[in-house]
Design a protein around this motif. Sequence first.
Motif, PDB file in Angstrom:
ATOM      1  N   GLU A 147       0.847  -1.198   0.000  1.00  0.00           N
ATOM      2  CA  GLU A 147       0.000   0.000   0.000  1.00  0.00           C
ATOM      3  C   GLU A 147       0.888   1.256   0.000  1.00  0.00           C
ATOM      4  O   GLU A 147       0.657   2.208  -0.735  1.00  0.00           O
ATOM      5  CB  GLU A 147      -0.875  -0.034   1.252  1.00  0.00           C
ATOM      6  CG  GLU A 147      -2.108   0.832   1.168  1.00  0.00           C
ATOM      7  CD  GLU A 147      -2.946   0.698   2.437  1.00  0.00           C
ATOM      8  OE1 GLU A 147      -3.421   1.735   2.908  1.00  0.00           O
ATOM      9  OE2 GLU A 147      -3.100  -0.432   2.968  1.00  0.00           O
ATOM     10  N   MET A 148       1.942   1.230   0.865  1.00  0.00           N
ATOM     11  CA  MET A 148       2.857   2.380   0.927  1.00  0.00           C
ATOM     12  C   MET A 148       3.593   2.557  -0.393  1.00  0.00           C
ATOM     13  O   MET A 148       3.772   3.677  -0.874  1.00  0.00           O
ATOM     14  CB  MET A 148       3.870   2.182   2.068  1.00  0.00           C
ATOM     15  CG  MET A 148       3.261   2.250   3.444  1.00  0.00           C
ATOM     16  SD  MET A 148       4.412   1.634   4.709  1.00  0.00           S
ATOM     17  CE  MET A 148       3.532   0.217   5.301  1.00  0.00           C
ATOM     18  N   TYR A 149       4.025   1.444  -0.999  1.00  0.00           N
ATOM     19  CA  TYR A 149       4.746   1.543  -2.277  1.00  0.00           C
ATOM     20  C   TYR A 149       3.822   2.160  -3.339  1.00  0.00           C
ATOM     21  O   TYR A 149       4.253   2.985  -4.143  1.00  0.00           O
ATOM     22  CB  TYR A 149       5.238   0.172  -2.759  1.00  0.00           C
ATOM     23  CG  TYR A 149       6.205  -0.552  -1.829  1.00  0.00           C
ATOM     24  CD1 TYR A 149       6.874   0.124  -0.803  1.00  0.00           C
ATOM     25  CD2 TYR A 149       6.453  -1.914  -1.982  1.00  0.00           C
ATOM     26  CE1 TYR A 149       7.751  -0.543   0.041  1.00  0.00           C
ATOM     27  CE2 TYR A 149       7.340  -2.587  -1.144  1.00  0.00           C
ATOM     28  CZ  TYR A 149       7.972  -1.899  -0.119  1.00  0.00           C
ATOM     29  OH  TYR A 149       8.840  -2.568   0.715  1.00  0.00           O
ATOM     30  N   GLU A 154       2.473   7.065  -6.679  1.00  0.00           N
ATOM     31  CA  GLU A 154       1.594   8.128  -7.159  1.00  0.00           C
ATOM     32  C   GLU A 154       2.088   9.524  -6.730  1.00  0.00           C
ATOM     33  O   GLU A 154       2.134  10.449  -7.520  1.00  0.00           O
ATOM     34  CB  GLU A 154       0.197   7.886  -6.579  1.00  0.00           C
ATOM     35  CG  GLU A 154      -0.927   8.204  -7.521  1.00  0.00           C
ATOM     36  CD  GLU A 154      -2.246   7.680  -6.963  1.00  0.00           C
ATOM     37  OE1 GLU A 154      -2.993   8.489  -6.416  1.00  0.00           O
ATOM     38  OE2 GLU A 154      -2.484   6.445  -7.044  1.00  0.00           O
ATOM     39  N   LEU A 155       2.470   9.643  -5.445  1.00  0.00           N
ATOM     40  CA  LEU A 155       2.900  10.951  -4.933  1.00  0.00           C
ATOM     41  C   LEU A 155       4.209  11.397  -5.567  1.00  0.00           C
ATOM     42  O   LEU A 155       4.415  12.586  -5.844  1.00  0.00           O
ATOM     43  CB  LEU A 155       3.051  10.899  -3.401  1.00  0.00           C
ATOM     44  CG  LEU A 155       1.730  10.809  -2.628  1.00  0.00           C
ATOM     45  CD1 LEU A 155       1.990  10.471  -1.160  1.00  0.00           C
ATOM     46  CD2 LEU A 155       0.954  12.129  -2.747  1.00  0.00           C
ATOM     47  N   ALA A 156       5.130  10.447  -5.814  1.00  0.00           N
ATOM     48  CA  ALA A 156       6.415  10.798  -6.425  1.00  0.00           C
ATOM     49  C   ALA A 156       6.181  11.285  -7.856  1.00  0.00           C
ATOM     50  O   ALA A 156       6.800  12.263  -8.303  1.00  0.00           O
ATOM     51  CB  ALA A 156       7.368   9.601  -6.407  1.00  0.00           C
ATOM     52  N   LEU A 198      12.055   2.856  -5.983  1.00  0.00           N
ATOM     53  CA  LEU A 198      10.784   3.583  -5.967  1.00  0.00           C
ATOM     54  C   LEU A 198      10.943   5.021  -6.473  1.00  0.00           C
ATOM     55  O   LEU A 198       9.976   5.773  -6.505  1.00  0.00           O
ATOM     56  CB  LEU A 198      10.194   3.588  -4.544  1.00  0.00           C
ATOM     57  CG  LEU A 198       9.591   2.253  -4.076  1.00  0.00           C
ATOM     58  CD1 LEU A 198       9.323   2.277  -2.571  1.00  0.00           C
ATOM     59  CD2 LEU A 198       8.296   1.949  -4.828  1.00  0.00           C
ATOM     60  N   GLY A 199      12.160   5.377  -6.822  1.00  0.00           N
ATOM     61  CA  GLY A 199      12.372   6.690  -7.444  1.00  0.00           C
ATOM     62  C   GLY A 199      12.778   7.795  -6.490  1.00  0.00           C
ATOM     63  O   GLY A 199      12.665   8.976  -6.829  1.00  0.00           O
TER      64      GLY A 199
END
Length: 305
Positions: A147-149, A154-156, A198-199
């Motif tokens: 869920e966090m990933y 999306e936020l990144a 994850l960027g």
Amino acid sequence: MSKRVKEILSWYGSDSPGTLASLARLLNHGRLAGTGKLVILPVDQGFEHGPARSFAKNPAGYDPRYHFELAVEAGCNAYAAPLGFLEAGAAEFAGDIPMILKLNNSDSLYGGEDPCPAITGSVGDALRLGCSAIGFTIYPASGARNEMYAQIRELAEEAKAVGLAVVIWSYPRGSGISKDGETAVDVVAYAAQIAAQLGAHLIKVKPPTEHIEQDAARKVYESEKIPIGTLAERVRHVVQSAFNGRRIVIFSGGAAKSKDAVIEEIRGIAEGGGFGSIVGRNSFQRPKNEAIDLLHEIMDIHKNA
Ligand code: FBP
């Protein structure tokens, strides 16, 4: 722009000029400006650990403006906090210090085994407040990690589209690992790799211990004789694990401890090629003058490494 900062920015070739400028703002502010090293003040502990545990030792810290002053006076590269703390000082200190808005936070009132922080701010909030970056915590090893990933994916994307940098606090915890495993060298290295994948532009992990958590990993550490005997060796391995040192990796300070213990740990981090430190409780829980002296000492160690 220093050669070193230009070199670091060159590692982020897919980013927009806006995001590179935001990263440069972090790297070019304060006493470590231009060195490629960073010391950041994070004050999300009021949310994460509760007010008394965080601020009773130095009650000046109950006032959000205190932390802006501390970060500015100490010459930190940046100040990171959740929405409320930043909103309470962003106007008064506008332009004084680069800010990182923590977009998710976990409280300690719910003692579940598999934590998943709440989203507590937005990319729009970060822009409105004048931040240079968003901050986000992932708990690899929590049952809720996916869920966090998905949230940070999306936020990144959103943050990068509007020219902000992305800072990931990668703190393994949850039912997938033991308590010792949270800072095990194999797990911390893995956590740094996940954050890079994850960027994240900037990755924050805890200083790794010699413990190895996963049997499958232990076999490789042994057969390949990966040096992990000293903190400096472990830090080097963690930095290598974040794209062979082509991502900025900084290390957290941990619970309040003696000045000597802090300095010894920072020496290991600096010797191992860590890009700096993010020191919360060990700074804002000390009286301001002591905190500033300690932060200066920490900065000097990183600078001279
Ligand atoms: P500290 O130097 O106080 O450890 O701060 C660094 C930090 O990453 C904070 O941003 C965060 O609140 C805290 O550590 C989380 O620590 P914990 O492991 O207790 O959740």
